[in-house]
Design an enzyme around this catalytic site. Structure first.
Site: not given
Ligand code: NAP
Length: 278
Positions: A71, A107, A129
């Site tokens: 991305k 998004d 998050g």
């Molecule tokens: P990302 O960039 O990898 O960010 C992950 C986030 O979750 C960070 O804030 C991370 O905190 C936190 N995190 C991960 N593991 C954790 C844990 N064990 N305990 C506490 N915090 C934790 O991922 P992303 O793209 O933002 O995606 C996040 C979620 O949103 C995923 O479940 C994804 O499937 C979902 N999502 C959904 C859509 C949709 O259209 N519905 C779109 C995008 C994403 P740190 O900063 O401390 O690592």
């Protein structure tokens, strides 16, 4: 759907990419509208991303979606970025406009659609998050002038960086709150889980105090598999309004579709395809 010499191709690129829901949703839309288009998923290794993007302008590819880990990596090869993509430093949609490549991040739009019917400007919000999705959520909430916004994140520094850039751009006073102190906030109008906690395959769940949730709360989980996480079940039991990540997923895809084709996407058909697939 028959692929002919005239068929335009749309592509989602990632590494890995097998899990992507996008082909299901877009191919159903193309078929429903009788368009001579097809959508495929392509695994591109990070070392090859520059070559792939540079070559796009010489093709008749309809459009490209970009997912993890590309991305941000695609940005140096694009000619223009939307405001959202610029702020988030992340592109999930590329439009090939003649020889020009334009990057978007849909998004933000996808999440804005989740807030429809909510008076955001008079709401308090808590974002859990601060990763890629969390940033898009925070941007959308600020754009809609949310009354008060609190952000918590496992890695404090990441949330604080996001808060600083939001405060600079929107001239706001957004607050960081450590996860352990959430209870002190009392009832919140909009709570968003933008972490993978609760997701299929992840052992940990999101556990927050019930004192944050009331009948007036809207609890949004960006996780869509399972459709009802423990967080959403708890919110439901406290009579809050709940929403899972399917709506955001469908609307971010629908917006990409519109950017490429200029045609109004068949939202319900796309949502049905996702739900069937899940
Ligand atoms: P990302 O960039 O990898 O960010 C992950 C986030 O979750 C960070 O804030 C991370 O905190 C936190 N995190 C991960 N593991 C954790 C844990 N064990 N305990 C506490 N915090 C934790 O991922 P992303 O793209 O933002 O995606 C996040 C979620 O949103 C995923 O479940 C994804 O499937 C979902 N999502 C959904 C859509 C949709 O259209 N519905 C779109 C995008 C994403 P740190 O900063 O401390 O690592």
């Amino acid at each position: 759907m028959e692929i002919k010499g005239s068929t335009r191709i749309a592509i989602v690129i990632g590494h890995p990419i097998k899990h992507s829901m996008s082909p299901v949703m877009h191919n159903r839309a193309f078929r429903y509208l009788g368009m001579d288009c097809s959508y495929i998923a392509l695994d591109i290794q990070p070392e090859g991303i520059g070559h792939f993007i540079k070559g796009l302008r010489y093709t008749n590819i309809l459009g490209v979606n970009v997912t993890i880990p590309h991305k941000s990596a695609v940005i140096p090869y694009l000619d223009e970025l939307s405001e959202e993509a610029k702020f988030l430093k992340a592109v999930n949609t590329i439009k090939i406009n003649g020889y020009k490549l334009i990057g978007y991040n849909t998004d933000v739009y996808g999440f804005e659609k989740c807030l429809e019917g909510i008076d955001v400007a008079s709401s308090s919000a808590l974002l859990i998050g601060a990763g890629g999705a969390g940033k898009a959520v925070a941007y959308a909430l600020c754009k809609l002038n949310v009354e008060r916004l609190f952000i918590t994140n496992r890695t404090e520094e990441r949330a604080k960086d996001l808060i600083k850039s939001l405060n600079d751009l929107f001239r706001r006073d957004i607050n960081f709150i450590p996860f352990g102190k959430l209870e002190s906030l009392g009832m919140i109008d909009i709570i968003v889980n933008a972490t993978p906690l609760g997701m299929e395959g992840i052992k940990e769940e999101l556990n927050i105090s019930s004192s944050l949730i009331g009948k007036e709360t809207t609890a949004i989980d960006l996780v869509y598999n399972p459709p009802k996480t423990k967080f959403l079940k708890m919110a439901e039991s406290l009579r809050a309004r709940t929403l899972n990540g399917i709506k955001m997923l469908v609307y971010q895809g629908a917006e990409s579709f519109k950017i490429w084709t200029g045609i109004e996407p068949p939202i319900e058909i796309m949502e049905e395809a996702i739900k069937e697939y899940l």
